[in-house]
Design an enzyme around this catalytic site. Structure first.
Site, PDB file in Angstrom:
ATOM      1  CB  THR A 110      30.521  50.306  40.890  1.00 64.12           C
ATOM      2  OG1 THR A 110      29.804  49.079  41.056  1.00 64.12           O
ATOM      3  CG2 THR A 110      29.548  51.472  40.844  1.00 64.12           C
ATOM      4  CD  GLU A 120      33.222  47.128  50.730  1.00 60.45           C
ATOM      5  OE1 GLU A 120      32.212  47.343  50.041  1.00 60.45           O
ATOM      6  OE2 GLU A 120      33.999  46.183  50.503  1.00 60.45           O
ATOM      7  N   GLY A 160      38.694  45.894  41.742  1.00 66.99           N
ATOM      8  CA  GLY A 160      38.872  44.940  40.656  1.00 66.99           C
ATOM      9  C   GLY A 160      38.820  43.526  41.195  1.00 66.99           C
ATOM     10  CE1 TYR A 161      39.489  43.617  45.704  1.00 66.94           C
ATOM     11  CE2 TYR A 161      37.442  43.671  46.942  1.00 66.94           C
ATOM     12  CZ  TYR A 161      38.784  43.971  46.844  1.00 66.94           C
ATOM     13  OH  TYR A 161      39.413  44.609  47.875  1.00 66.94           O
ATOM     14  CB  THR A 162      33.096  40.484  40.796  1.00 65.13           C
ATOM     15  OG1 THR A 162      32.885  41.794  40.238  1.00 65.13           O
ATOM     16  CG2 THR A 162      32.725  40.513  42.253  1.00 65.13           C
TER      17      THR A 162
END
Length: 222
Positions: free
Chosen positions: A135, A217, A101-103
């Site tokens: 995604t 990551e 939940g970043y961008t």
């Protein structure tokens, strides 16, 4: 294995064959071999973990797993003992997955410009805002969420990390289809109540945990 590859190629995300594979690999400790046995790992070295990852990639290709490779290692290093006990073994067994939940619409390459807001209210945080290009959100159980908790602070210093149940009331997941028919998602938060004990690490130090997750990551180390 071929059916897992087909699910990956389809662009739709994990399906039943991928979940079955994750559970079988997790049962043998192959997903998190370098994690402590207490949390579902094998207590192996990082070199041994690298060898396992190479063998999995050889037969399967690259299977992105946020829980195993990104969120889980940060919880292991910076989470509370209660968070470790609640999440790590389930990640290691291949039972749950996270999505990033970043961008946001106005926060991509300049990720520290994110605006989604988390306000402390007693034993909860109330979260409002939007994420985009998340995604795995349509098949994951949890959101690895970066949110702003201090809008008055410098933008890198007012961010906190949360573990959010994607079934929480007020969350809406809307599909986006990218090139190659790859599904990604918009995720909307409308007065979502998140228990305060789902804050990862210290409030307003989320940028450090986010950067750590990005480093994990790239190496899939734990």
């Amino acid at each position: 294995i071929e059916k897992v590859k087909q699910e990956e190629i389809s662009g739709a995300g994990w399906g039943p064959y991928t979940w079955e594979f994750m559970r079988k690999a997790g049962a043998k400790g192959y997903l998190t071999p370098s994690w402590p046995q207490k949390y579902g790992g094998l207590g192996a070295s990082h070199m041994e973990r690298y060898i396992v990852s190479e063998e999995l990639a050889y037969c399967l290709g690259r299977l992105a797993a946020v829980g195993v490779g990104m969120a889980g290692p940060v919880i292991l290093h910076s989470g509370t003992e209660e968070q470790k006990e609640e999440f790590l073994s389930r990640i290691a067994r291949g039972e749950i997955e996270f999505s990033l939940g970043y961008t946001e619409p106005e926060a991509g390459s300049d990720l520290a410009s994110l605006e989604i807001r988390a306000v402390r209210d007693g034993d909860y945080y109330i979260i409002n805002g939007q994420k985009v290009f998340n995604t795995a959100s349509h098949y994951s159980q949890y959101h690895w969420l970066a949110a702003r908790t201090d809008p008055a602070a410098k933008k890198h210093r007012g961010i906190s990390m949360f573990i959010v149940d994607l079934k929480s009331p007020g969350i809406t997941i809307r599909p986006l289809t990218g090139l190659g028919k790859i599904r990604t998602n918009e995720v909307f938060y409308d007065d979502v109540k998140v228990p305060a004990d789902r804050l990862v690490g210290e409030e307003n130090r989320g940028w450090e945990y986010l950067i750590a997750a990005l480093a994990f990551e790239r190496t899939w180390h734990a």
